[in-house]
Write an enzyme that holds these catalytic residues in place. Sequence first.
Site, mmCIF file in Angstrom:
data_model
loop_
_atom_site.group_PDB
_atom_site.id
_atom_site.type_symbol
_atom_site.label_atom_id
_atom_site.label_comp_id
_atom_site.label_asym_id
_atom_site.label_seq_id
_atom_site.Cartn_x
_atom_site.Cartn_y
_atom_site.Cartn_z
ATOM 1 N N PHE A 37 0.847 -1.193 0.000
ATOM 2 C CA PHE A 37 0.000 0.000 0.000
ATOM 3 C C PHE A 37 0.887 1.248 0.000
ATOM 4 O O PHE A 37 0.577 2.258 -0.624
ATOM 5 C CB PHE A 37 -0.906 -0.003 1.234
ATOM 6 C CG PHE A 37 -1.902 1.118 1.269
ATOM 7 C CD1 PHE A 37 -2.996 1.114 0.416
ATOM 8 C CD2 PHE A 37 -1.737 2.174 2.139
ATOM 9 C CE1 PHE A 37 -3.908 2.154 0.434
ATOM 10 C CE2 PHE A 37 -2.648 3.223 2.183
ATOM 11 C CZ PHE A 37 -3.736 3.202 1.320
ATOM 12 N N GLU A 61 17.170 5.488 3.443
ATOM 13 C CA GLU A 61 15.923 4.741 3.217
ATOM 14 C C GLU A 61 14.752 5.708 3.350
ATOM 15 O O GLU A 61 14.660 6.451 4.336
ATOM 16 C CB GLU A 61 15.798 3.605 4.227
ATOM 17 C CG GLU A 61 16.894 2.552 4.065
ATOM 18 C CD GLU A 61 16.812 1.460 5.124
ATOM 19 O OE1 GLU A 61 15.895 1.526 5.959
ATOM 20 O OE2 GLU A 61 17.686 0.574 5.107
ATOM 21 N N GLU A 121 -12.811 14.534 0.245
ATOM 22 C CA GLU A 121 -12.701 14.072 1.619
ATOM 23 C C GLU A 121 -13.671 14.814 2.539
ATOM 24 O O GLU A 121 -14.131 14.254 3.543
ATOM 25 C CB GLU A 121 -11.264 14.234 2.109
ATOM 26 C CG GLU A 121 -10.253 13.351 1.392
ATOM 27 C CD GLU A 121 -10.507 11.865 1.614
ATOM 28 O OE1 GLU A 121 -10.951 11.493 2.723
ATOM 29 O OE2 GLU A 121 -10.248 11.081 0.682
ATOM 30 N N PRO A 143 10.935 15.371 5.918
ATOM 31 C CA PRO A 143 11.791 15.133 4.756
ATOM 32 C C PRO A 143 13.071 14.356 5.047
ATOM 33 O O PRO A 143 13.768 13.970 4.112
ATOM 34 C CB PRO A 143 12.112 16.559 4.269
ATOM 35 C CG PRO A 143 11.901 17.435 5.451
ATOM 36 C CD PRO A 143 10.783 16.800 6.229
ATOM 37 N N GLU A 148 6.667 12.521 1.497
ATOM 38 C CA GLU A 148 5.278 12.982 1.550
ATOM 39 C C GLU A 148 5.170 14.496 1.761
ATOM 40 O O GLU A 148 5.878 15.079 2.578
ATOM 41 C CB GLU A 148 4.534 12.280 2.692
ATOM 42 C CG GLU A 148 3.073 12.705 2.791
ATOM 43 C CD GLU A 148 2.352 12.069 3.963
ATOM 44 O OE1 GLU A 148 1.127 12.221 4.056
ATOM 45 O OE2 GLU A 148 3.023 11.422 4.791
ATOM 46 N N GLU A 171 -12.700 0.961 3.681
ATOM 47 C CA GLU A 171 -11.369 1.388 4.103
ATOM 48 C C GLU A 171 -11.205 1.338 5.615
ATOM 49 O O GLU A 171 -10.197 1.797 6.158
ATOM 50 C CB GLU A 171 -11.088 2.810 3.590
ATOM 51 C CG GLU A 171 -10.988 2.890 2.066
ATOM 52 C CD GLU A 171 -10.598 4.272 1.576
ATOM 53 O OE1 GLU A 171 -10.275 5.133 2.430
ATOM 54 O OE2 GLU A 171 -10.601 4.478 0.353
#
Length: 216
Positions: A37, A61, A121, A143, A148, A171
């Site tokens: 996901f 990572e 939303e 960051p 994102e 969901e």
Amino acid sequence: MNNSSFSLLFSRKYGVFDMYDKNDVQVLGCEPLYNGFFKCNKFTIKHKLFNGEWSQVIQREFFERGKAAALLAYDKKRDAVILVEQFRFGAMDSQRSPWLFELIAGMIDEGQTAEEVAKREAFEEAGLVVDECQFMLSYYVSPGGTTETIDIFIADVDSENVQGIFGLEDEGEDIKVHVVPREEAYQWVQSGKIDNATTIIGLQWLQLNYKEGLKI
């Protein structure tokens, strides 16, 4: 020499005034670690240093969550905000509760704009039909570990009949809607009752700007 003069000389010597951009980064490799996901990738990179040289090769990572949009639903007439409450497993260590008070928000799907998602939303999470909203700001969530970003919007809404439980069953969403006076919501930020970044940022922005005549 005073501190300000020293700082200016240091900045000029080491190029602190220079503005680096993504062209000053070399991506040497990308290794997929997980693809579900969400995604997680390991990047091998090097980047320019403030002294003008290149860094050593480093690995980072990164959690690839995507981009999100949030909406601060604000009733100007009643000077109240609409917050949604839902369970968040990531807040299980919270001393207060893993049920958080948040802004309306959701992930941006491919082919959708952030504004479209904010409006979508609003209906899914609070039963609100939003025709117009104003862009507030965009920020990077964390960051150092994720790419994102979240775009926050604000909309003028009628909160008179806003209540109930919402969310998409497929969901696993179970979302309770609250109408909270603006000043009380900001007190929740100050007391720590609201402790998630998007909601804090949105309510702080509103507290700074609500007297300035919002365009919404």
